[in-house]
Design a protein around this motif. Structure first.
Motif, PDB file in Angstrom:
ATOM      1  N   VAL A   1       3.534 -28.228  30.403  1.00 10.73           N
ATOM      2  CA  VAL A   1       4.812 -28.064  29.429  1.00 10.73           C
ATOM      3  C   VAL A   1       4.653 -26.398  28.839  1.00 10.73           C
ATOM      4  O   VAL A   1       3.377 -26.100  28.464  1.00 10.73           O
ATOM      5  N   PRO A   2       5.754 -25.793  29.144  1.00 13.51           N
ATOM      6  CA  PRO A   2       5.639 -24.224  28.448  1.00 13.51           C
ATOM      7  C   PRO A   2       5.303 -24.257  27.031  1.00 13.51           C
ATOM      8  O   PRO A   2       5.705 -25.318  26.270  1.00 13.51           O
ATOM      9  N   MET A   3       4.495 -23.221  26.439  1.00 15.36           N
ATOM     10  CA  MET A   3       4.133 -22.935  25.273  1.00 15.36           C
ATOM     11  C   MET A   3       5.334 -22.997  24.122  1.00 15.36           C
ATOM     12  O   MET A   3       5.230 -23.407  22.974  1.00 15.36           O
ATOM     13  N   GLY A   4       6.306 -22.269  24.606  1.00 12.72           N
ATOM     14  CA  GLY A   4       7.716 -22.156  23.765  1.00 12.72           C
ATOM     15  C   GLY A   4       8.384 -23.434  23.323  1.00 12.72           C
ATOM     16  O   GLY A   4       8.846 -23.861  22.400  1.00 12.72           O
ATOM     17  N   VAL A   5       8.169 -24.378  24.623  1.00 14.17           N
ATOM     18  CA  VAL A   5       8.990 -25.701  24.089  1.00 14.17           C
ATOM     19  C   VAL A   5       8.039 -26.487  22.984  1.00 14.17           C
ATOM     20  O   VAL A   5       8.632 -27.154  21.998  1.00 14.17           O
ATOM     21  N   LEU A   6       6.815 -26.375  23.395  1.00 15.70           N
ATOM     22  CA  LEU A   6       5.798 -27.343  22.388  1.00 15.70           C
ATOM     23  C   LEU A   6       6.017 -26.554  20.844  1.00 15.70           C
ATOM     24  O   LEU A   6       6.070 -27.306  19.772  1.00 15.70           O
ATOM     25  N   SER A   7       6.180 -25.240  20.854  1.00 16.88           N
ATOM     26  CA  SER A   7       6.348 -24.760  19.358  1.00 16.88           C
ATOM     27  C   SER A   7       7.846 -24.941  18.987  1.00 16.88           C
ATOM     28  O   SER A   7       7.750 -25.240  17.620  1.00 16.88           O
ATOM     29  N   CYS A   8       8.845 -25.214  19.709  1.00 17.99           N
ATOM     30  CA  CYS A   8      10.107 -25.528  19.309  1.00 17.99           C
ATOM     31  C   CYS A   8      10.063 -27.024  18.719  1.00 17.99           C
ATOM     32  O   CYS A   8      10.533 -27.330  17.785  1.00 17.99           O
ATOM     33  N   MET A   9       9.334 -27.834  19.443  1.00 18.55           N
ATOM     34  CA  MET A   9       9.060 -29.235  19.096  1.00 18.55           C
ATOM     35  C   MET A   9       8.580 -29.488  17.797  1.00 18.55           C
ATOM     36  O   MET A   9       8.736 -30.127  16.941  1.00 18.55           O
ATOM     37  N   LYS A  10       7.518 -28.434  17.602  1.00 16.42           N
ATOM     38  CA  LYS A  10       6.797 -28.538  16.391  1.00 16.42           C
ATOM     39  C   LYS A  10       7.518 -28.173  15.110  1.00 16.42           C
ATOM     40  O   LYS A  10       7.686 -28.927  14.198  1.00 16.42           O
ATOM     41  N   TYR A  11       8.477 -27.240  15.270  1.00 13.07           N
ATOM     42  CA  TYR A  11       9.398 -26.792  14.262  1.00 13.07           C
ATOM     43  C   TYR A  11      10.425 -27.531  13.929  1.00 13.07           C
ATOM     44  O   TYR A  11      10.939 -28.109  12.926  1.00 13.07           O
ATOM     45  N   LEU A  12      11.097 -28.281  15.115  1.00 15.28           N
ATOM     46  CA  LEU A  12      11.977 -29.252  15.010  1.00 15.28           C
ATOM     47  C   LEU A  12      11.653 -30.525  14.164  1.00 15.28           C
ATOM     48  O   LEU A  12      12.358 -31.459  13.222  1.00 15.28           O
ATOM     49  N   MET A  13      10.302 -30.910  14.630  1.00 23.03           N
ATOM     50  CA  MET A  13       9.548 -32.199  13.776  1.00 23.03           C
ATOM     51  C   MET A  13       9.497 -31.848  12.554  1.00 23.03           C
ATOM     52  O   MET A  13       9.577 -32.538  11.498  1.00 23.03           O
ATOM     53  N   PHE A  14       9.003 -30.665  12.024  1.00 21.71           N
ATOM     54  CA  PHE A  14       8.616 -30.152  10.877  1.00 21.71           C
ATOM     55  C   PHE A  14      10.253 -30.120   9.963  1.00 21.71           C
ATOM     56  O   PHE A  14      10.114 -31.023   8.869  1.00 21.71           O
ATOM     57  N   ILE A  15      11.198 -29.597  10.618  1.00 24.07           N
ATOM     58  CA  ILE A  15      12.582 -29.858   9.890  1.00 24.07           C
ATOM     59  C   ILE A  15      13.262 -31.129   9.618  1.00 24.07           C
ATOM     60  O   ILE A  15      13.504 -31.545   8.542  1.00 24.07           O
ATOM     61  N   PHE A  16      12.922 -31.991  10.700  1.00 22.44           N
ATOM     62  CA  PHE A  16      13.236 -33.237  10.608  1.00 22.44           C
ATOM     63  C   PHE A  16      12.499 -34.150   9.411  1.00 22.44           C
ATOM     64  O   PHE A  16      12.983 -34.733   8.667  1.00 22.44           O
ATOM     65  N   ASN A  17      11.187 -33.852   9.262  1.00 16.41           N
ATOM     66  CA  ASN A  17      10.326 -34.461   8.233  1.00 16.41           C
ATOM     67  C   ASN A  17      10.572 -33.791   6.818  1.00 16.41           C
ATOM     68  O   ASN A  17      10.655 -34.750   5.879  1.00 16.41           O
ATOM     69  N   VAL A  18      10.926 -32.720   6.931  1.00 17.08           N
ATOM     70  CA  VAL A  18      11.660 -32.033   5.604  1.00 17.08           C
ATOM     71  C   VAL A  18      12.842 -32.760   5.140  1.00 17.08           C
ATOM     72  O   VAL A  18      12.940 -33.097   3.980  1.00 17.08           O
ATOM     73  N   LEU A  19      13.588 -33.001   5.973  1.00 20.83           N
ATOM     74  CA  LEU A  19      14.934 -33.711   5.679  1.00 20.83           C
ATOM     75  C   LEU A  19      14.709 -35.389   5.157  1.00 20.83           C
ATOM     76  O   LEU A  19      15.303 -35.679   4.317  1.00 20.83           O
ATOM     77  N   VAL A  20      13.399 -36.014   5.829  1.00 15.35           N
ATOM     78  CA  VAL A  20      13.378 -37.175   5.332  1.00 15.35           C
ATOM     79  C   VAL A  20      12.498 -37.038   4.116  1.00 15.35           C
ATOM     80  O   VAL A  20      12.937 -37.978   2.963  1.00 15.35           O
ATOM     81  N   PHE A  21      11.685 -36.243   3.950  1.00 20.57           N
ATOM     82  CA  PHE A  21      10.969 -35.955   2.298  1.00 20.57           C
ATOM     83  C   PHE A  21      12.282 -35.689   1.296  1.00 20.57           C
ATOM     84  O   PHE A  21      12.260 -36.252   0.216  1.00 20.57           O
ATOM     85  N   ALA A  22      13.240 -34.900   1.715  1.00 21.39           N
ATOM     86  CA  ALA A  22      14.379 -34.736   0.696  1.00 21.39           C
ATOM     87  C   ALA A  22      15.095 -35.867   0.384  1.00 21.39           C
ATOM     88  O   ALA A  22      15.463 -36.113  -0.865  1.00 21.39           O
ATOM     89  N   GLY A  23      15.534 -36.807   1.521  1.00 24.46           N
ATOM     90  CA  GLY A  23      16.276 -37.855   1.262  1.00 24.46           C
ATOM     91  C   GLY A  23      15.469 -38.733   0.545  1.00 24.46           C
ATOM     92  O   GLY A  23      15.900 -39.646  -0.384  1.00 24.46           O
ATOM     93  N   GLY A  24      14.114 -39.018   0.639  1.00 19.81           N
ATOM     94  CA  GLY A  24      13.149 -39.878  -0.039  1.00 19.81           C
ATOM     95  C   GLY A  24      13.285 -39.346  -1.757  1.00 19.81           C
ATOM     96  O   GLY A  24      13.323 -40.277  -2.473  1.00 19.81           O
ATOM     97  N   THR A  25      13.078 -38.216  -1.675  1.00 16.74           N
ATOM     98  CA  THR A  25      12.973 -37.586  -3.068  1.00 16.74           C
ATOM     99  C   THR A  25      14.439 -37.889  -3.864  1.00 16.74           C
ATOM    100  O   THR A  25      14.405 -38.315  -4.943  1.00 16.74           O
ATOM    101  N   CYS A  26      15.583 -37.782  -3.248  1.00 14.96           N
ATOM    102  CA  CYS A  26      16.742 -38.102  -3.726  1.00 14.96           C
ATOM    103  C   CYS A  26      16.981 -39.517  -4.174  1.00 14.96           C
ATOM    104  O   CYS A  26      17.431 -40.061  -5.044  1.00 14.96           O
ATOM    105  N   LEU A  27      16.570 -40.487  -3.211  1.00 16.61           N
ATOM    106  CA  LEU A  27      16.592 -41.771  -3.528  1.00 16.61           C
ATOM    107  C   LEU A  27      15.771 -42.213  -4.689  1.00 16.61           C
ATOM    108  O   LEU A  27      15.948 -43.015  -5.423  1.00 16.61           O
ATOM    109  N   ALA A  28      14.565 -41.564  -4.754  1.00 18.03           N
ATOM    110  CA  ALA A  28      13.478 -41.881  -5.764  1.00 18.03           C
ATOM    111  C   ALA A  28      14.376 -41.517  -7.064  1.00 18.03           C
ATOM    112  O   ALA A  28      14.120 -42.187  -8.151  1.00 18.03           O
ATOM    113  N   GLY A  29      14.906 -40.263  -7.054  1.00 11.51           N
ATOM    114  CA  GLY A  29      15.675 -39.601  -8.134  1.00 11.51           C
ATOM    115  C   GLY A  29      16.786 -40.568  -8.733  1.00 11.51           C
ATOM    116  O   GLY A  29      17.004 -40.996  -9.861  1.00 11.51           O
ATOM    117  N   MET A  30      17.440 -41.176  -7.843  1.00  9.11           N
ATOM    118  CA  MET A  30      18.445 -42.315  -7.944  1.00  9.11           C
ATOM    119  C   MET A  30      17.947 -43.460  -8.742  1.00  9.11           C
ATOM    120  O   MET A  30      18.549 -44.037  -9.636  1.00  9.11           O
TER     121      MET A  30
END
Length: 86
Positions: A1-30
């Motif tokens: 697997v090319p290194m660029g694909v792994l780097s892209c996957m790393k950042y996509l997973m990070f962004i997805f997890n940031v969205l999950v964290f933000a959603g969880g924080t909003c639910l806790a706030g509610m």
């Protein structure tokens, strides 16, 4: 697997997890909002017991999602397989 694909996957997973964290924080706030000031929500829900249980449920689910999102962000940045599997 090319290194660029792994780097892209790393950042996509990070962004997805940031969205999950933000959603969880909003639910806790509610959950905190409903638990502290239930007057605005009593018109929607018939009984106070259901409103109280719903507030606690929002709070617990929100905290769990925030924790999972945070651990996922750490796992994505460090490329830690155990954190990502958690």
């Amino acid at each position: 697997v090319p290194m660029g694909v792994l780097s892209c996957m790393k950042y996509l997973m990070f962004i997805f997890n940031v969205l999950v964290f933000a959603g969880g924080t909003c639910l806790a706030g509610m959950g905190v909002w409903v638990a502290v000031d239930p007057a605005g929500f009593q018109n929607i829900v018939a009984t106070r017991a259901v409103l109280s249980a719903g507030a606690w449920l929002l709070l617990v689910v929100g905290i769990a999602l925030s924790l999972l999102g945070f651990l996922g962000c750490c796992g994505a940045l460090r490329r830690s397989r155990p954190l990502l599997l958690l």
